[in-house]
Design a protein around this motif. Structure first.
Motif, short mmCIF file in Angstrom:
data_model
loop_
_atom_site.label_atom_id
_atom_site.label_comp_id
_atom_site.label_asym_id
_atom_site.label_seq_id
_atom_site.Cartn_x
_atom_site.Cartn_y
_atom_site.Cartn_z
N GLU B 212 0.85 -1.18 0.00
CA GLU B 212 0.00 0.00 0.00
C GLU B 212 0.88 1.22 0.00
O GLU B 212 1.76 1.37 0.84
N SER B 213 0.65 2.10 -0.97
CA SER B 213 1.55 3.24 -1.11
C SER B 213 0.77 4.53 -1.37
O SER B 213 -0.33 4.52 -1.90
N THR B 214 1.40 5.61 -0.99
CA THR B 214 0.84 6.93 -1.25
C THR B 214 1.90 7.76 -1.97
O THR B 214 3.06 7.80 -1.54
N ASP B 215 1.48 8.39 -3.08
CA ASP B 215 2.40 9.26 -3.80
C ASP B 215 1.88 10.70 -3.74
O ASP B 215 0.67 10.92 -3.81
N VAL B 216 2.84 11.61 -3.64
CA VAL B 216 2.47 13.03 -3.56
C VAL B 216 3.26 13.82 -4.60
O VAL B 216 4.30 13.38 -5.05
N ASP B 217 2.73 14.99 -4.95
CA ASP B 217 3.50 15.83 -5.87
C ASP B 217 4.56 16.60 -5.07
O ASP B 217 4.69 16.42 -3.86
N LEU B 218 5.32 17.46 -5.75
CA LEU B 218 6.45 18.09 -5.08
C LEU B 218 6.02 19.09 -4.01
O LEU B 218 6.83 19.50 -3.19
N ASP B 219 4.74 19.44 -4.02
CA ASP B 219 4.22 20.30 -2.96
C ASP B 219 3.75 19.50 -1.77
O ASP B 219 3.33 20.08 -0.76
N GLY B 220 3.72 18.20 -1.92
CA GLY B 220 3.25 17.36 -0.83
C GLY B 220 1.77 17.03 -0.93
O GLY B 220 1.21 16.39 -0.04
N THR B 221 1.15 17.44 -2.02
CA THR B 221 -0.27 17.14 -2.20
C THR B 221 -0.43 15.69 -2.68
O THR B 221 0.18 15.31 -3.67
N PRO B 222 -1.25 14.91 -1.98
CA PRO B 222 -1.44 13.52 -2.38
C PRO B 222 -2.03 13.41 -3.79
O PRO B 222 -2.97 14.12 -4.13
#
Lengths: 242, 242
Positions: B212-222
């Motif tokens: 189970e993984s979560t990816d975020v953009d460079l601003d930290g937004t999921p």
DNA sequence: TCAAGTTGTCTAACAACATAGACAACTTGA
DNA sequence: TCAAGTTGTCTATGTTGTTAGACAACTTGA
């Protein structure tokens, strides 16, 4: 030291043998030193003494160790690697192996040459020769015993010189011979004689390598002929096929 | 191939196993190919078929080969080494392993978010999500099957895009997201379900790694949350402890 | 459907490995 | 001379490795 557990496909005695061999290679068991007793080795590897004995037997067969009944099992000195090249000097070869070469004259005679030696030296049968019997050592361990013949016409007092220098190379240098080369080497083997065995500090029944060689100067003039008996378990001849 | 002769302390089956493993390593038996039959291997090594079977059994236990009754024994593909870093992209990782990545969308829905997914995406429970079920391959071998959730507000037609591009990375790029990073990865394992097994071309009873993984953009937004089942025997996760 | 080829499983027998204990033969040092 | 410690040899027993043969179960391709 816990071997065992699951079947690895490698016999225990083999693992013990490999372990001891590693110990010899890395200096844990230095050359000439006594190994731990069989009982102790068995404890170290958590294995039966018979298994240790089998391991030691294979190492002994390969000449890496030597068991002495009632005393212990000892690490054999590694064999002296003795390259047979055009430039073949006992003292250089021993020195290259990180060991200290030495020689000891046992006997010396000036006498007429037998036919075969004369032929190899390019002399007439009966021409005078200096014959020197000598022992040679590496780190005080006898390596070989043998006879060297020099033409008396050129090396009249070779015996005295050798007795002082304990080296054939130095002897020839003393006569102004800076360089010389090995013309031929013939090798065979036999069981050591009783008299040689005593001088070589070798048990009866062991084998010796018999080496007959002729050395010549840079003009091709024969300088000496040697017949030596090398302790087979202390030396290994290497012939490079260039 | 003559083993035997004298006792070496290494069991025959072990020598055969080592030989076959060497053959796999050096390409004699290429990945995925069929090994010679047990009878033939026995002839090659001049050994009984049972001995070969024992060798193959140990290789199978280690996952190097796979026996198929009635058909043959096959060299398993080496496990895909799957590093879990900040930059974790299926297609990049597979490509770095010299294999061709691919994806195949199985299903897609737009639906309100369950509480846990919403929380990870920083949304309110019930916010609309695009849920994509997809299979991923390396050289046409199924590696994993799983679910990815995207916020529908930002990636409204994610399903159509994924169906066209077959890659999450390309999908995000399509939405102008040049870079993103892995925020967290949680790993567990289970026995494969019957439905997954069929899609993954995997026998029942095999294990899968559940990620189970979560990816975020460079601003930290999921950006997305994934829950995937990786075929354990085809992949190996690597966590570098910097 | 069938024959040929494959892996899976079983039984049996023998060889090699490993452990255990006892004692002989020998060396060493006190 | 003697005790302690060493290697050499023997018998015995159980485990593991190896070979052998037979047949079942299954896959593949004609």
């Amino acid at each position: 030291m816990n071997i065992q557990d699951k079947p690895t496909g490698v016999a225990l005695w083999r693992q013990v043998a490999d372990g001891i061999e590693r110990g010899i290679a890395d200096g844990t068991y230095p050359s000439g030193e006594k190994l731990p007793g069989e009982t102790e080795i068995a404890e170290i590897y958590r294995v039966n003494r018979h298994t240790v004995r089998r391991a030691l037997a294979t190492l002994a067969e390969r000449g890496l160790v030597r068991a002495e009944r009632g005393s212990g099992t000892y690490v054999e000195a590694p064999k002296l690697s003795y390259p047979l090249r055009s430039r073949t000097r006992f003292s250089e070869i021993v020195g290259a192996g990180g060991r200290e070469p030495d020689g000891k004259m046992i006997d010396a005679f000036t006498e007429p040459s037998p036919r075969d030696i004369a032929k190899q030296l390019g002399l007439k049968t009966g021409a005078l020769l200096v014959r020197i019997e000598a022992l040679r050592f590496a780190d005080r361990t006898p390596i070989c015993i043998g006879t060297t013949w020099f033409p008396a016409s050129r090396f009249a007092d070779a015996a005295e010189v050798y007795a002082r220098l304990n080296s054939t190379t130095k002897l020839l240098a003393h006569y102004g011979i800076r360089d010389y080369r090995r013309l031929s080497t013939r090798i065979t083997a036999a069981i050591v004689s009783a008299t040689d065995a005593a001088k070589l500090d070798l048990a009866l029944g062991r084998s010796v390598l018999i080496v007959e060689s002729t050395d010549v100067d840079l003009d091709g003039t024969p300088l000496k002929v040697s017949r030596s008996r090398f302790v087979a378990e202390r030396v290994e001849f290497v012939v490079e096929n260039a």
